[in-house]
Design a protein around this motif. Sequence first.
Motif, PDB file in Angstrom:
ATOM      1  N   ALA A   1       0.832  -1.190   0.000  1.00  0.00           N
ATOM      2  CA  ALA A   1       0.000   0.000   0.000  1.00  0.00           C
ATOM      3  C   ALA A   1       0.873   1.248   0.000  1.00  0.00           C
ATOM      4  O   ALA A   1       2.061   1.204   0.331  1.00  0.00           O
ATOM      5  N   GLU A   2       0.275   2.383  -0.383  1.00  0.00           N
ATOM      6  CA  GLU A   2       1.033   3.625  -0.480  1.00  0.00           C
ATOM      7  C   GLU A   2       1.470   4.153   0.879  1.00  0.00           C
ATOM      8  O   GLU A   2       2.485   4.834   0.986  1.00  0.00           O
ATOM      9  N   ASN A   3       0.716   3.870   1.925  1.00  0.00           N
ATOM     10  CA  ASN A   3       1.092   4.279   3.277  1.00  0.00           C
ATOM     11  C   ASN A   3       0.413   3.341   4.264  1.00  0.00           C
ATOM     12  O   ASN A   3      -0.207   2.352   3.864  1.00  0.00           O
ATOM     13  N   ASP A   4       0.525   3.644   5.569  1.00  0.00           N
ATOM     14  CA  ASP A   4       0.004   2.725   6.563  1.00  0.00           C
ATOM     15  C   ASP A   4      -1.436   2.996   6.958  1.00  0.00           C
ATOM     16  O   ASP A   4      -1.941   2.392   7.918  1.00  0.00           O
ATOM     17  N   ALA A   5      -2.118   3.880   6.260  1.00  0.00           N
ATOM     18  CA  ALA A   5      -3.539   4.104   6.533  1.00  0.00           C
ATOM     19  C   ALA A   5      -4.349   2.874   6.132  1.00  0.00           C
ATOM     20  O   ALA A   5      -4.010   2.177   5.169  1.00  0.00           O
ATOM     21  N   ALA A   6      -5.411   2.616   6.869  1.00  0.00           N
ATOM     22  CA  ALA A   6      -6.214   1.421   6.600  1.00  0.00           C
ATOM     23  C   ALA A   6      -6.839   1.453   5.211  1.00  0.00           C
ATOM     24  O   ALA A   6      -7.015   0.415   4.581  1.00  0.00           O
ATOM     25  N   ASP A   7      -7.175   2.666   4.717  1.00  0.00           N
ATOM     26  CA  ASP A   7      -7.808   2.783   3.401  1.00  0.00           C
ATOM     27  C   ASP A   7      -6.840   3.262   2.330  1.00  0.00           C
ATOM     28  O   ASP A   7      -7.258   3.744   1.275  1.00  0.00           O
ATOM     29  N   ALA A   8      -5.548   3.118   2.561  1.00  0.00           N
ATOM     30  CA  ALA A   8      -4.547   3.566   1.585  1.00  0.00           C
ATOM     31  C   ALA A   8      -4.654   2.746   0.309  1.00  0.00           C
ATOM     32  O   ALA A   8      -4.847   1.527   0.353  1.00  0.00           O
ATOM     33  N   PRO A   9      -4.525   3.388  -0.870  1.00  0.00           N
ATOM     34  CA  PRO A   9      -4.593   2.643  -2.137  1.00  0.00           C
ATOM     35  C   PRO A   9      -3.442   1.642  -2.263  1.00  0.00           C
ATOM     36  O   PRO A   9      -2.348   1.859  -1.733  1.00  0.00           O
ATOM     37  N   VAL A  10      -3.697   0.565  -2.976  1.00  0.00           N
ATOM     38  CA  VAL A  10      -2.662  -0.436  -3.240  1.00  0.00           C
ATOM     39  C   VAL A  10      -1.806   0.045  -4.397  1.00  0.00           C
ATOM     40  O   VAL A  10      -2.315   0.317  -5.492  1.00  0.00           O
ATOM     41  N   ALA A  11      -0.503   0.183  -4.161  1.00  0.00           N
ATOM     42  CA  ALA A  11       0.402   0.648  -5.209  1.00  0.00           C
ATOM     43  C   ALA A  11       0.759  -0.486  -6.166  1.00  0.00           C
ATOM     44  O   ALA A  11       0.752  -0.300  -7.380  1.00  0.00           O
ATOM     45  N   PHE A  12       1.075  -1.634  -5.642  1.00  0.00           N
ATOM     46  CA  PHE A  12       1.322  -2.781  -6.510  1.00  0.00           C
ATOM     47  C   PHE A  12       1.109  -4.068  -5.726  1.00  0.00           C
ATOM     48  O   PHE A  12       1.214  -4.101  -4.484  1.00  0.00           O
ATOM     49  N   ALA A  13       0.796  -5.103  -6.453  1.00  0.00           N
ATOM     50  CA  ALA A  13       0.563  -6.419  -5.871  1.00  0.00           C
ATOM     51  C   ALA A  13       1.055  -7.474  -6.860  1.00  0.00           C
ATOM     52  O   ALA A  13       1.008  -7.269  -8.071  1.00  0.00           O
ATOM     53  N   VAL A  14       1.546  -8.576  -6.334  1.00  0.00           N
ATOM     54  CA  VAL A  14       2.071  -9.659  -7.167  1.00  0.00           C
ATOM     55  C   VAL A  14       1.596 -10.978  -6.586  1.00  0.00           C
ATOM     56  O   VAL A  14       1.770 -11.239  -5.378  1.00  0.00           O
ATOM     57  N   GLY A  15       0.984 -11.794  -7.420  1.00  0.00           N
ATOM     58  CA  GLY A  15       0.592 -13.120  -6.963  1.00  0.00           C
ATOM     59  C   GLY A  15       1.787 -13.999  -6.688  1.00  0.00           C
ATOM     60  O   GLY A  15       1.816 -14.761  -5.712  1.00  0.00           O
ATOM     61  N   ARG A  16       2.822 -13.872  -7.547  1.00  0.00           N
ATOM     62  CA  ARG A  16       4.021 -14.692  -7.367  1.00  0.00           C
ATOM     63  C   ARG A  16       5.215 -13.985  -7.999  1.00  0.00           C
ATOM     64  O   ARG A  16       5.140 -13.499  -9.130  1.00  0.00           O
ATOM     65  N   PHE A  17       6.325 -13.919  -7.255  1.00  0.00           N
ATOM     66  CA  PHE A  17       7.579 -13.391  -7.766  1.00  0.00           C
ATOM     67  C   PHE A  17       8.669 -14.401  -7.467  1.00  0.00           C
ATOM     68  O   PHE A  17       8.779 -14.903  -6.342  1.00  0.00           O
ATOM     69  N   ASP A  18       9.495 -14.720  -8.465  1.00  0.00           N
ATOM     70  CA  ASP A  18      10.531 -15.745  -8.294  1.00  0.00           C
ATOM     71  C   ASP A  18      11.865 -15.292  -8.865  1.00  0.00           C
ATOM     72  O   ASP A  18      11.932 -14.703  -9.956  1.00  0.00           O
TER      73      ASP A  18
END
Length: 467
Positions: free
Chosen positions: A280-297
Amino acid sequence: MRWLPTWSWRRLGLAVGGAAALLAVLGLAAVLAPPYALKRLETAASAALKRQVAIGRLRFNPYTASVIADSVWVRDLDGDTLAAWRHLEVNVAIASLASDAIVLDAVVLDGLRGRLAVRRDGALAVADILDPILARPSSGPLPEVRIGRLRVTDTRFAFDDSTKAPVFSSGIGPLALSLDEFSSRPDARNRYGLSGTIGRDESFSWSGTLQVSPFRSEGEVRLADFAMPTYEPYWGGLVRARIRRGRLSVAGRYVIDLRPGLRTLRLDDGALSIADLEVAENDAADAPVAFAVGRFDLRGVTADAETRRARVALVATDDGRLSARRGRDGVWNLARLATPGRGDARARGPAAPAAMRPVAVRPSARLSARATAAPAESSAPWRWSVDTVRLGRGGFAVRDERPVRPVALALRGVSLTVLGAGDDPAVPLRLDGALALEDSGGSARWSGRLDRAAGSGEVSVTLADVD
């Protein structure tokens, strides 16, 4: 059958009687000595540790040369338990009587419990014990130590780091350690194995060979399913980004050799994987997700500090999503992620069980760090290469709020394969990829080859249903 002379029978009787008397004396000593030795040992240990030491039961077997200490407890300065164990058995080898070495046939330790605590000033809570030992001048080489069999089972530690806010606490264990035919001789290669868990699902193992002096070790290390948010206190204050989810696993084989003229520091067949990562962009509970990855290898990682070469066989991501947004102030959210965050980084994830949490201890002397001369580092640059980079099922969302009328673009199904990445311009790059426009349904595919040495290349692009 000839009968033995009377004087032979007499000698035989004296020998048997003497042996029986010796055995009786040893048996009597085994019964009478432990209570006396227990009190003396408790007093000496309490004085050495500057903490109360209690021994539940002390036994001595003169026939097997073994000492057993059960239900041992060390009380810390704050009244809580610093260390304790259920059972400790040490078998002394007969060879110790005719040698300057310390020779033990077996050492068995079961049910060890302990606390590892770091105070707010960065000193260890047991610095008052370690400081005098580290400051003591050397009296020459240490005696050789040989252990036929070492087994440590059901060991647990509580770890408390007060340099973090809030205090970072975690439980370590159960741990198991096995060591066979250990010797501190410089030429001895000792085999070892250590495994255990941290928290609920995190596990680790470390096995291989160890040579004490000069130090040499080679083996394999594995860390599995470490919850990344739990360790945020150690990096959260450095960046604004916050990891909400993610499990990290690391494995690899290593060689460390500090022998003169043979210095080696090498990693072989290394691997790193991250599953279900969300930042997430910051530690706020409603902060937008900046990036997410299902799997990184990362797979097939090799690195050699002496030749300064590194190679990665595969870098791969699957089901990745990146959200880039430029605000009205002209700053992109991804650039803001790397800026320092708040100093009081918050620990995430499950807390350690209450019974395993260490408590604050009274101030004690700071642990002195001994300065050691660092070896001269090579000034040659590192050479690196990545055989294959593969991005699969990626998605990108870009939004620019700077214009009066915000602009947005969404891409899905992004795939990219790069072959031959590295710092060698003589190795050409080969590219293949595809993407789809989420709103219009258009798509694109591309493939090509780039010759970095010649500064030329060719790429073919195919577009479909692009407005």
